[in-house]
Write a protein that holds these residues in place. Sequence first.
Motif, PDB file in Angstrom:
ATOM      1  N   ILE A  60      16.778  -4.656  22.692  1.00  0.00           N
ATOM      2  CA  ILE A  60      17.731  -4.833  23.748  1.00  0.00           C
ATOM      3  C   ILE A  60      18.908  -5.805  23.323  1.00  0.00           C
ATOM      4  O   ILE A  60      20.129  -5.537  23.692  1.00  0.00           O
ATOM      5  N   ALA A  61      18.702  -6.938  22.478  1.00  0.00           N
ATOM      6  CA  ALA A  61      19.850  -7.609  22.410  1.00  0.00           C
ATOM      7  C   ALA A  61      20.914  -6.943  21.313  1.00  0.00           C
ATOM      8  O   ALA A  61      22.212  -6.997  21.698  1.00  0.00           O
ATOM      9  N   GLY A  62      20.504  -6.092  20.642  1.00  0.00           N
ATOM     10  CA  GLY A  62      21.386  -5.283  19.602  1.00  0.00           C
ATOM     11  C   GLY A  62      21.934  -4.212  20.370  1.00  0.00           C
ATOM     12  O   GLY A  62      23.461  -3.991  20.266  1.00  0.00           O
ATOM     13  N   LEU A  79      21.973  -1.667  12.266  1.00  0.00           N
ATOM     14  CA  LEU A  79      20.915  -1.416  11.387  1.00  0.00           C
ATOM     15  C   LEU A  79      19.471  -1.699  11.975  1.00  0.00           C
ATOM     16  O   LEU A  79      19.255  -2.628  12.311  1.00  0.00           O
ATOM     17  N   GLU A  80      18.791  -0.656  11.949  1.00  0.00           N
ATOM     18  CA  GLU A  80      17.555  -0.817  12.634  1.00  0.00           C
ATOM     19  C   GLU A  80      16.475  -0.428  11.651  1.00  0.00           C
ATOM     20  O   GLU A  80      16.413   0.830  11.155  1.00  0.00           O
ATOM     21  N   ALA A  81      15.258  -1.193  11.422  1.00  0.00           N
ATOM     22  CA  ALA A  81      14.182  -0.768  10.371  1.00  0.00           C
ATOM     23  C   ALA A  81      13.330   0.240  10.721  1.00  0.00           C
ATOM     24  O   ALA A  81      12.971   1.160  10.245  1.00  0.00           O
ATOM     25  N   ARG A  82      13.336   0.380  12.087  1.00  0.00           N
ATOM     26  CA  ARG A  82      12.183   1.447  12.609  1.00  0.00           C
ATOM     27  C   ARG A  82      12.740   2.851  12.654  1.00  0.00           C
ATOM     28  O   ARG A  82      14.022   2.981  12.613  1.00  0.00           O
ATOM     29  N   ASP A  83      11.982   3.751  12.885  1.00  0.00           N
ATOM     30  CA  ASP A  83      12.551   5.177  13.268  1.00  0.00           C
ATOM     31  C   ASP A  83      12.794   5.430  14.784  1.00  0.00           C
ATOM     32  O   ASP A  83      12.908   6.738  15.321  1.00  0.00           O
ATOM     33  N   GLY A  87      13.091  -1.580  19.937  1.00  0.00           N
ATOM     34  CA  GLY A  87      12.246  -3.058  19.605  1.00  0.00           C
ATOM     35  C   GLY A  87      10.889  -3.220  20.332  1.00  0.00           C
ATOM     36  O   GLY A  87      10.031  -2.214  20.430  1.00  0.00           O
ATOM     37  N   ARG A  88      10.900  -4.302  21.093  1.00  0.00           N
ATOM     38  CA  ARG A  88       9.624  -4.502  21.803  1.00  0.00           C
ATOM     39  C   ARG A  88       9.764  -3.852  22.917  1.00  0.00           C
ATOM     40  O   ARG A  88       8.473  -3.594  23.700  1.00  0.00           O
ATOM     41  N   ALA A  89      10.727  -3.304  23.379  1.00  0.00           N
ATOM     42  CA  ALA A  89      10.857  -2.400  24.610  1.00  0.00           C
ATOM     43  C   ALA A  89      10.430  -1.085  24.247  1.00  0.00           C
ATOM     44  O   ALA A  89      11.057  -0.280  24.058  1.00  0.00           O
ATOM     45  N   ALA A 121       6.717  -4.245  31.029  1.00  0.00           N
ATOM     46  CA  ALA A 121       6.381  -3.357  31.920  1.00  0.00           C
ATOM     47  C   ALA A 121       7.133  -3.679  33.512  1.00  0.00           C
ATOM     48  O   ALA A 121       7.144  -2.858  34.199  1.00  0.00           O
ATOM     49  N   ARG A 122       7.435  -4.809  33.392  1.00  0.00           N
ATOM     50  CA  ARG A 122       7.980  -5.280  34.810  1.00  0.00           C
ATOM     51  C   ARG A 122       9.224  -6.101  35.020  1.00  0.00           C
ATOM     52  O   ARG A 122       9.509  -6.768  33.732  1.00  0.00           O
ATOM     53  N   LEU A 123       9.981  -5.870  35.890  1.00  0.00           N
ATOM     54  CA  LEU A 123      11.291  -6.636  35.842  1.00  0.00           C
ATOM     55  C   LEU A 123      11.427  -7.076  37.194  1.00  0.00           C
ATOM     56  O   LEU A 123      11.117  -6.646  38.093  1.00  0.00           O
ATOM     57  N   PRO A 293      15.747  -0.970   6.863  1.00  0.00           N
ATOM     58  CA  PRO A 293      15.479  -2.188   6.995  1.00  0.00           C
ATOM     59  C   PRO A 293      16.258  -3.191   6.239  1.00  0.00           C
ATOM     60  O   PRO A 293      16.594  -2.825   5.026  1.00  0.00           O
ATOM     61  N   ILE A 294      16.572  -4.158   6.905  1.00  0.00           N
ATOM     62  CA  ILE A 294      17.306  -5.215   6.101  1.00  0.00           C
ATOM     63  C   ILE A 294      16.619  -5.992   5.111  1.00  0.00           C
ATOM     64  O   ILE A 294      15.462  -6.518   5.505  1.00  0.00           O
ATOM     65  N   THR A 295      17.329  -6.097   3.872  1.00  0.00           N
ATOM     66  CA  THR A 295      16.537  -6.993   3.013  1.00  0.00           C
ATOM     67  C   THR A 295      17.429  -8.187   2.361  1.00  0.00           C
ATOM     68  O   THR A 295      16.712  -9.012   1.745  1.00  0.00           O
TER      69      THR A 295
HETATM   70  C1  LIG Z   1       3.615  -7.074  25.396  1.00  0.00           C
HETATM   71  C2  LIG Z   1       4.801  -7.337  26.012  1.00  0.00           C
HETATM   72  C3  LIG Z   1       5.092  -7.571  27.478  1.00  0.00           C
HETATM   73  C4  LIG Z   1       6.340  -7.957  27.601  1.00  0.00           C
HETATM   74  N1  LIG Z   1       6.555  -7.897  28.901  1.00  0.00           N
HETATM   75  C5  LIG Z   1       7.882  -8.046  29.484  1.00  0.00           C
HETATM   76  C6  LIG Z   1       8.173  -7.630  30.869  1.00  0.00           C
HETATM   77  O1  LIG Z   1       7.446  -7.198  31.414  1.00  0.00           O
HETATM   78  N2  LIG Z   1       9.464  -7.655  31.220  1.00  0.00           N
HETATM   79  C7  LIG Z   1      10.699  -7.816  30.278  1.00  0.00           C
HETATM   80  O2  LIG Z   1      11.802  -7.774  30.620  1.00  0.00           O
HETATM   81  N3  LIG Z   1      10.234  -8.272  28.937  1.00  0.00           N
HETATM   82  C8  LIG Z   1       9.076  -8.307  28.517  1.00  0.00           C
HETATM   83  N4  LIG Z   1       8.755  -8.360  27.275  1.00  0.00           N
HETATM   84  C9  LIG Z   1       9.638  -8.951  26.401  1.00  0.00           C
HETATM   85  C10 LIG Z   1      10.637  -8.348  26.042  1.00  0.00           C
HETATM   86  O3  LIG Z   1      10.190  -6.907  25.372  1.00  0.00           O
HETATM   87  C11 LIG Z   1      11.697  -8.880  24.740  1.00  0.00           C
HETATM   88  O4  LIG Z   1      11.943 -10.185  25.142  1.00  0.00           O
HETATM   89  C12 LIG Z   1      12.832  -8.038  24.494  1.00  0.00           C
HETATM   90  O5  LIG Z   1      12.539  -6.670  24.321  1.00  0.00           O
HETATM   91  C13 LIG Z   1      13.239  -8.682  23.151  1.00  0.00           C
HETATM   92  O6  LIG Z   1      14.538  -8.011  22.733  1.00  0.00           O
HETATM   93  P1  LIG Z   1      15.430  -8.470  21.440  1.00  0.00           P
HETATM   94  O7  LIG Z   1      16.524  -7.689  21.112  1.00  0.00           O
HETATM   95  O8  LIG Z   1      15.620  -9.775  21.519  1.00  0.00           O
HETATM   96  O9  LIG Z   1      14.277  -8.281  20.111  1.00  0.00           O
HETATM   97  P2  LIG Z   1      13.564  -7.115  19.592  1.00  0.00           P
HETATM   98  O10 LIG Z   1      13.044  -6.018  20.660  1.00  0.00           O
HETATM   99  O11 LIG Z   1      12.247  -7.283  18.865  1.00  0.00           O
HETATM  100  O12 LIG Z   1      14.604  -6.217  18.704  1.00  0.00           O
HETATM  101  C14 LIG Z   1      14.612  -6.775  17.238  1.00  0.00           C
HETATM  102  C15 LIG Z   1      14.837  -5.460  16.445  1.00  0.00           C
HETATM  103  O13 LIG Z   1      15.101  -5.680  15.260  1.00  0.00           O
HETATM  104  C16 LIG Z   1      14.444  -4.738  14.407  1.00  0.00           C
HETATM  105  N5  LIG Z   1      14.075  -5.272  13.183  1.00  0.00           N
HETATM  106  C17 LIG Z   1      13.261  -6.330  13.063  1.00  0.00           C
HETATM  107  N6  LIG Z   1      13.038  -6.543  11.489  1.00  0.00           N
HETATM  108  C18 LIG Z   1      14.104  -5.720  11.045  1.00  0.00           C
HETATM  109  C19 LIG Z   1      14.562  -5.631   9.656  1.00  0.00           C
HETATM  110  N7  LIG Z   1      14.319  -6.470   8.722  1.00  0.00           N
HETATM  111  N8  LIG Z   1      15.523  -4.794   9.442  1.00  0.00           N
HETATM  112  C20 LIG Z   1      16.077  -4.077  10.442  1.00  0.00           C
HETATM  113  N9  LIG Z   1      15.858  -3.924  11.878  1.00  0.00           N
HETATM  114  C21 LIG Z   1      14.836  -4.938  12.070  1.00  0.00           C
HETATM  115  C22 LIG Z   1      13.257  -4.477  15.182  1.00  0.00           C
HETATM  116  O14 LIG Z   1      12.677  -3.097  14.878  1.00  0.00           O
HETATM  117  C23 LIG Z   1      13.622  -4.110  16.646  1.00  0.00           C
HETATM  118  O15 LIG Z   1      14.207  -3.106  17.202  1.00  0.00           O
HETATM  119  C24 LIG Z   1       7.533  -8.090  26.735  1.00  0.00           C
HETATM  120  C25 LIG Z   1       7.085  -8.105  25.558  1.00  0.00           C
HETATM  121  C26 LIG Z   1       5.897  -7.677  24.956  1.00  0.00           C
HETATM  122  C27 LIG Z   1       5.602  -7.243  23.612  1.00  0.00           C
END
Ligand SMILES: Cc1cc2nc3c(=O)[nH]c(=O)nc-3n(C[C@H](O)[C@H](O)[C@H](O)COP(=O)(O)OP(=O)(O)OC[C@H]3O[C@@H](n4cnc5c(N)ncnc54)[C@H](O)[C@@H]3O)c2cc1C
Length: 527
Positions: A60-62, A79-83, A87-89, A121-123, A293-295
């Motif tokens: 989401i931040a990216g 640049l995103e490591a996964r396919d 991310g966590r969403a 899952a929830r907002l 993936p960033i190295t």
């Molecule tokens: C089980 C669970 C429940 C949650 N419940 C909620 C909820 O109900 N509501 C809510 O709003 N939030 C919830 N969250 C939190 C929310 O998902 C995260 O706070 C948010 O998605 C984080 O976004 P981000 O961009 O900071 O990080 P990330 O989503 O982690 O993004 C970082 C990205 O960097 C990539 N990356 C990592 N390493 C590398 C690398 N070496 N090279 C290239 N790319 C790389 C990753 O693949 C990822 O796409 C939950 C999270 C989890 C896991």
Amino acid sequence: MEITRRRLLEDIGAVGGAGAVYLAMEALGLAIPTPVGAENFSLASGSGNGRSVVILGAGIAGLVSAYELSRAGYKVTVLEARDRIGGRAWTVRGGDRIEQVGRPDQHATFDPGLYFNAGPARLPSTHRVILGYARRFGVPLETFVNVNRNAGWDFAGKVQPERRMVNDMRGHLGELLAKAIDQHALDKEVPKGELEMIRQFLAAYAQLDEKGKYVPRGSSGYSVEGGGYSQAPVPLPALGFGELAPSRAVGLPYVFESIWDMQATMLQPVGGMDRIAHAFYDRVRPAVRLNSPITAIRRVGSRVQIEHGRGKMTEADYCICTLPLPILKRIPSDFSPAKKAAIAAGPAYLHSVKLAFEAPRFWETDDSIFGGLAWTDRKNENVIYPSDRYGAPKGVIVGAYCAGWTNRDNPDAFANLSHEERTRISRDSIEVLHPGRSRLLGKPVSVAWGLVPYSEGVGALWPDFDPRPGGGGPGRGQAYLELLKPEGPIVFAGEHLSYQPTWQEGAAMSAHEALKLVHAMRREKAA
Ligand SMILES: Cc1cc2nc3c(=O)[nH]c(=O)nc-3n(C[C@H](O)[C@H](O)[C@H](O)COP(=O)(O)OP(=O)(O)OC[C@H]3O[C@@H](n4cnc5c(N)ncnc54)[C@H](O)[C@@H]3O)c2cc1C
């Protein structure tokens, strides 16, 4: 010599650049505060023309960063490591593979149309930034039921409906307080007029009779429900304190909906949480390079050079790094020693586990439960009933959402189990809540977030944030301030750099702050 604020900022700028000026302005209360809604945020159109930004990570931040920078005219590469993005969403559907370090892969086989929000899952309604983007992009939302008085609580081996526990507890506490007032035990504490008001209030609040005794009148449920003609209802008798507080684990469920961002009814995107991430992706797709993936992260003069994939390089004027700290700390970089130390010492990450089954919707047809959470002191902690597609033949029921709400040791203990063992515990838990129905549960998948590559956790457990029992420690200290600082043209974002960590809202708001820094640097270069 008198130092004016302007002079101070000029001096800071000479040494630390625009980023340092911005942070100092914030400290002095001079910077624009974080906007409360996405509608309020935008960089000036065309302000990025001729400049490039590389964004590390398509969570989401990216994605917020990529969207806003592209609109302002910057040349953006993500640049995103996964396919996949998000991310966590992450929403798991039939055909998806679940990878966890040191564990065999799992393959989801849910029917078409069914999904499992393995991450968020929830907002809550207060998350105006992420909800603002959903509105702007036309992502349809529906209610996520977070609290359901009809769901069960399974503590110390006894199952009771939440309604009975909550109402009986309130009734008993009210009765005790009324006794204390009637026996003049509080005369020295509270003025007489106020005591009378409290006493009156308790009659309705705790359902007390004229003698001040709690008598359940149906709010806690019925042993026989009212029917037609002669079928009068029979209220359930009150449970005793021992049954209402059988263990310490039961404390938090009583107040869950009072946690600021855990409302009784919340929101979810129709079709899966990843619909919001995908709405961003639809708008920035050409800029995103998956499987990258960033190295290494380096500075070359005033620019950045990112090494990724097998020996590929991307150079840009600026970089927004959104990588989670457990991953960032292993990536070679030329960050300052202070930054490296702050990243290494970063906060602990929560290691929640989620597990889901596909099943016919017996919780609706047999037990009248439509959405909401069941609570237990077993290791799975929560069962979550789906809030989508009520009345459909099948649904995805979350058999475990173990985040440490009832016992802080649960997430790691549950994560350490095999998938089969996690499934057995979740199945047994659902069997106790819905006797005879666990045989209907199929297609289990589980995700232990501490073991998920490129995530390694749910999010940053800053001590001042942790809402679980025993949480709420002191502030974040110097390390947090260090993490906020840019490294030359590299700025940082991600949920961990916000006061709404472990939420998508925090990720989006931190991105806005990072964008303001890039913008300030851009203006400095242009000047
Ligand atoms: C089980 C669970 C429940 C949650 N419940 C909620 C909820 O109900 N509501 C809510 O709003 N939030 C919830 N969250 C939190 C929310 O998902 C995260 O706070 C948010 O998605 C984080 O976004 P981000 O961009 O900071 O990080 P990330 O989503 O982690 O993004 C970082 C990205 O960097 C990539 N990356 C990592 N390493 C590398 C690398 N070496 N090279 C290239 N790319 C790389 C990753 O693949 C990822 O796409 C939950 C999270 C989890 C896991």
